[in-house]
Scaffold this active site. Structure first.
Site, PDB file in Angstrom:
ATOM      1  N   HIS A 185     -66.036   5.212  -8.537  1.00 22.91           N
ATOM      2  CA  HIS A 185     -67.112   4.236  -8.464  1.00 22.91           C
ATOM      3  C   HIS A 185     -66.633   2.819  -8.776  1.00 22.91           C
ATOM      4  CE1 HIS A 185     -68.806   8.179  -9.665  1.00 22.91           C
ATOM      5  NE2 HIS A 185     -69.709   7.883  -8.741  1.00 22.91           N
ATOM      6  N   SER A 239     -74.575   9.109  -6.626  1.00 25.32           N
ATOM      7  CA  SER A 239     -74.223   8.464  -7.892  1.00 25.32           C
ATOM      8  C   SER A 239     -74.070   6.955  -7.802  1.00 25.32           C
ATOM      9  CB  SER A 239     -72.918   9.053  -8.446  1.00 25.32           C
ATOM     10  OG  SER A 239     -71.856   8.831  -7.556  1.00 25.32           O
ATOM     11  N   ASP A 243     -64.152   3.797 -12.440  1.00 27.34           N
ATOM     12  CA  ASP A 243     -63.436   5.055 -12.624  1.00 27.34           C
ATOM     13  C   ASP A 243     -62.757   5.375 -11.297  1.00 27.34           C
ATOM     14  OD1 ASP A 243     -65.437   6.099 -10.962  1.00 27.34           O
ATOM     15  OD2 ASP A 243     -66.579   6.975 -12.612  1.00 27.34           O
TER      16      ASP A 243
END
Length: 373
Positions: free
Chosen positions: A351, A58, A348
């Site tokens: 990340h 991600s 968040d």
């Protein structure tokens, strides 16, 4: 207060398995510039690489999971609040991810698109795409847990990509692009955070030493596969200090939410094995353009000394409470967003913000890319 704790525990049990590609299992595979005879795109004369090609999790996913049934996706607000007019694209950040920033700084293009984006234009293939998928890991079970795209499938997409390039510019030009482009691989965080320390059956089969050896061996095999396809400029990132990420502090850091030593120790053990594997592979191939990238120490320094880098908060994410919110829990209906994202190291609970990514990319550019020039 008790109610809030119970909510967090419920969130952890029901949502947390996905647990991001946290920092960086992640990053990118990069392909940069050179001039091309194809009329579809005009490349800058001063470009060092033809393109940026990215694999991983991600950290460098730009929307490859957007059409999938998985919690490892973020194609909704407030993700992308600072990206290209505030439109969410599937990037796990408030703005650009490291691959985008690298492409921008090197003058290739403003951002690196997701290969699976249905709106992807053919000419974009010439300057690089990302095959990365949120939730991916070096161990197959890791990706299955998250519902992402495994590295084996990312390689199949890459094979498909090569065939498209050949049709566009011919076999010789495709070979040249692959040899001169920069490949970046960021993966491993999910294996540690969402697999080894979450799945009890895994710890019945492996201890931390054997599991990190499995990760490192699979990483070596992946790098060797790329080399076999003709890649000659490969950056493979190690794991970050996972134990210092907001979510891990919340889950396992105790009442004071301290960094979790056993998570960080696992990252360091994997990094040691990965670095040794890549060194050995470089000797075997008699090629020094396969490079291990230390992301652990640069990120840890930012987390531990945020003020030195202009940040005010490194223990919490910007989205919601900052304790556990990620993907579905970080949404515009239930989670407020900090007004000044540049004050935060993390967007968040997994990340980093675009601001943090820019600092990290700047730290790494001179140290590693100069070896390819």
């Amino acid at each position: 207060m008790e109610q809030r704790r119970s909510v967090h525990h419920h969130i952890i049990s029901s949502r947390f398995l996905y647990s991001s590609s946290i920092l960086w299992c992640s990053f990118v595979l990069v392909l940069l510039f050179t001039t091309t005879t194809n009329a579809l795109v005009k490349l800058p004369k001063n470009a060092t690489f033809p393109a940026i090609i990215v694999f991983g999790d991600s950290i460098v996913d730009a929307g490859n999971n957007d059409d999938m049934i998985t919690e490892a996706r973020c194609d909704y607000p407030p993700y992308g609040i600072d990206f290209n007019g505030g439109v969410p694209t599937g990037r796990f950040s408030n703005g650009k991810v490291p691959t985008d920033i690298l492409a921008e700084v090197l003058g290739i293009k403003p951002s690196i698109p997701a290969y699976r984006n249905p709106k992807l234009k053919p000419e974009e293939l010439l300057t690089g795409v990302t095959f990365a998928s949120g939730g991916a890991g070096y161990v197959d079970l890791t990706t299955k847990i998250a519902g992402g795209i495994p590295l084996s499938q990312q390689l199949k997409y890459f094979e498909e990509y090569l065939e498209k390039l050949k049709k566009m510019v011919g076999e010789e030009r495709t070979k040249f692009i692959i040899q001169k482009s920069l490949f970046v691989i960021i993966c491993g965080s999910n294996d540690i955070a969402n697999d080894f320390f979450i799945v009890p059956t895994i710890r019945l089969q492996y201890d931390v030493n054997s599991f990190t050896a499995l990760m490192a061996n699979n990483a070596r095999s992946f790098a060797q596969a790329l080399y076999g396809y003709g890649a000659r400029r490969i950056l493979m990132f190690g794991a970050p200090p996972i134990g210092c990420v907001p979510s891990q502090r919340t889950v396992a850091g105790g009442p004071k939410r301290e960094c979790v030593d056993r998570f960080n120790d696992a990252s360091k053990l994997f990094n040691t094995k990965l670095s040794a594997n890549l060194d050995d592979l470089s000797r075997t191939l008699q090629d020094t353009t396969l490079i291990y990238v230390d992301i652990y120490n640069p990120l840890l320094d930012i987390i531990l000394k945020p003020q030195q880098y202009g940040f005010k908060e490194s223990h919490l994410g910007c989205c919601g409470t900052g304790l556990i919110e990620v993907t579905a829990l970080c949404n515009s209906y239930t989670a407020k967003v900090c007004p000044i994202r540049s004050d935060y190291v993390f967007w968040d609970s997994f990340h980093p913000t675009e601001t943090a990514y820019r600092i990290i990319v700047a730290k790494l550019l001179d140290r590693y890319l100069s070896r390819f020039i």
